[in-house]
Design a protein around this motif. Structure first.
Motif, PDB file in Angstrom:
ATOM      1  N   ARG A 140       0.836  -1.213   0.000  1.00 55.44           N
ATOM      2  CA  ARG A 140       0.000   0.000   0.000  1.00 55.44           C
ATOM      3  C   ARG A 140       0.865   1.255   0.000  1.00 55.44           C
ATOM      4  N   ALA A 141       1.992   1.206   0.705  1.00 53.21           N
ATOM      5  CA  ALA A 141       2.870   2.377   0.767  1.00 53.21           C
ATOM      6  C   ALA A 141       3.517   2.679  -0.581  1.00 53.21           C
ATOM      7  N   LEU A 142       3.682   1.650  -1.403  1.00 49.27           N
ATOM      8  CA  LEU A 142       4.389   1.819  -2.675  1.00 49.27           C
ATOM      9  C   LEU A 142       3.451   1.812  -3.875  1.00 49.27           C
ATOM     10  N   LEU A 143       2.179   2.056  -3.652  1.00 51.25           N
ATOM     11  CA  LEU A 143       1.248   2.177  -4.769  1.00 51.25           C
ATOM     12  C   LEU A 143       1.659   3.341  -5.670  1.00 51.25           C
ATOM     13  N   PRO A 144       1.362   3.269  -6.958  1.00 52.18           N
ATOM     14  CA  PRO A 144       1.782   4.333  -7.886  1.00 52.18           C
ATOM     15  C   PRO A 144       1.300   5.720  -7.503  1.00 52.18           C
TER      16      PRO A 144
END
Length: 280
Positions: A54-58
């Motif tokens: 979730r932290a690295l979603l686009p």
């Protein structure tokens, strides 16, 4: 529940700026004894993996900067992961595991506006076990830190030399200077690096060299072209400038003559002034 984050286009606009800067500033000052602690505190559970995703979603805040920070981590700890240098004291496998905790902390700090409190805390857990508070405001570049920063700040001026006569003249002068006492400067560089190792500044050394390389090889603001770091003249200029910056980083541990040898080639780029403690 995670909340939808407003669009953030610049780091200065980030609502969690203090934590982001605190984590980034600490990277160059992660001590060898801290690596096993980080590794022992990091456990890749399903919940942690989902929080990381979730932290690295686009559409996470400044996710491109997060990925650049990940690259910086790889650069700062390259020797540790490779595990070949005689001065290393931590097993590379331990370092690799520790760096997973480091990257999770970076992702959590940047993505905080888009994460739930639980996700943020989970990603930060291992980092906060070792660094419960952000004790470093910015990387410590030593007693001559202002001079190091000034030199690094001046290097991007050379990237615009295609549209700046003064920048082109400085660049050509640095190319010429790179041939002067080349062997002696190589020996001096080795001595300076040994000083960085002995004073626990080798990761700061890597940070300085990475920052300088980014400044010199960035695209020209006018024509958007850039010099590849592998180009012969660019590499010579880069070496001269980075050797000077790193000499200043450890200037308090080196003889004045050695510091002068490494910094003299960039005298036309920035007026370097030695502090009282370093004067002869």
């Amino acid at each position: 529940m995670a909340r939808k984050a407003a669009a953030i286009t610049r780091l200065e606009e980030h609502p969690n700026l203090a934590e982001v800067l605190g984590v980034l500033a600490q990277l160059a000052h992660v001590a060898d004894p801290d690596l096993p602690k980080l590794a022992e505190s990091w456990h890749n559970t399903v919940a942690l993996a989902e929080a990381r995703d979730r932290a690295l979603l686009p559409d996470s805040p400044l996710v491109c900067e997060v990925l650049e920070a990940f690259d910086a981590v790889s650069s700062l700890f390259e020797d540790d992961v490779r595990g070949e240098a005689s001065y290393l004291t931590v097993d590379p496998a331990t370092t690799v595991r520790a760096l997973k905790a480091v990257r999770d902390a970076i992702a959590a700090a940047y993505a905080r506006p888009a994460l739930s409190r639980a996700d943020h805390a989970l990603l930060m857990r291992a980092w906060r076990t070792v660094y419960p508070v952000d004790a470093v405001g910015e990387p410590d570049l030593g007693p001559q830190g202002d001079q190091v920063r000034a030199l690094l700040a001046a290097m991007p001026l050379l990237s615009t030399r295609c549209h700046d006569a003064r920048g082109q003249a400085l660049y050509e002068a640095l190319v010429d200077q790179s041939f002067v006492q080349e062997s002696a400067r190589a020996d001096a560089r080795d001595t300076a690096f040994s000083a960085a190792v002995l004073t626990s500044r080798r990761r700061t050394w890597a940070l300085v060299r990475r920052s300088g390389a980014e400044g010199l090889t960035r695209a020209c603001s006018t024509c958007r072209t850039s010099s590849p770091v592998g180009a012969r003249d660019t590499q010579r200029v880069l070496t001269v400038c980075l050797d000077a910056a790193c000499a200043l980083l450890v200037a308090d541990t080196l003889p004045d003559g050695l510091v002068r040898l490494l910094t003299q080639p960039v005298a036309a780029l920035i007026p370097l002034q030695r502090g009282p403690a370093a004067s002869s």
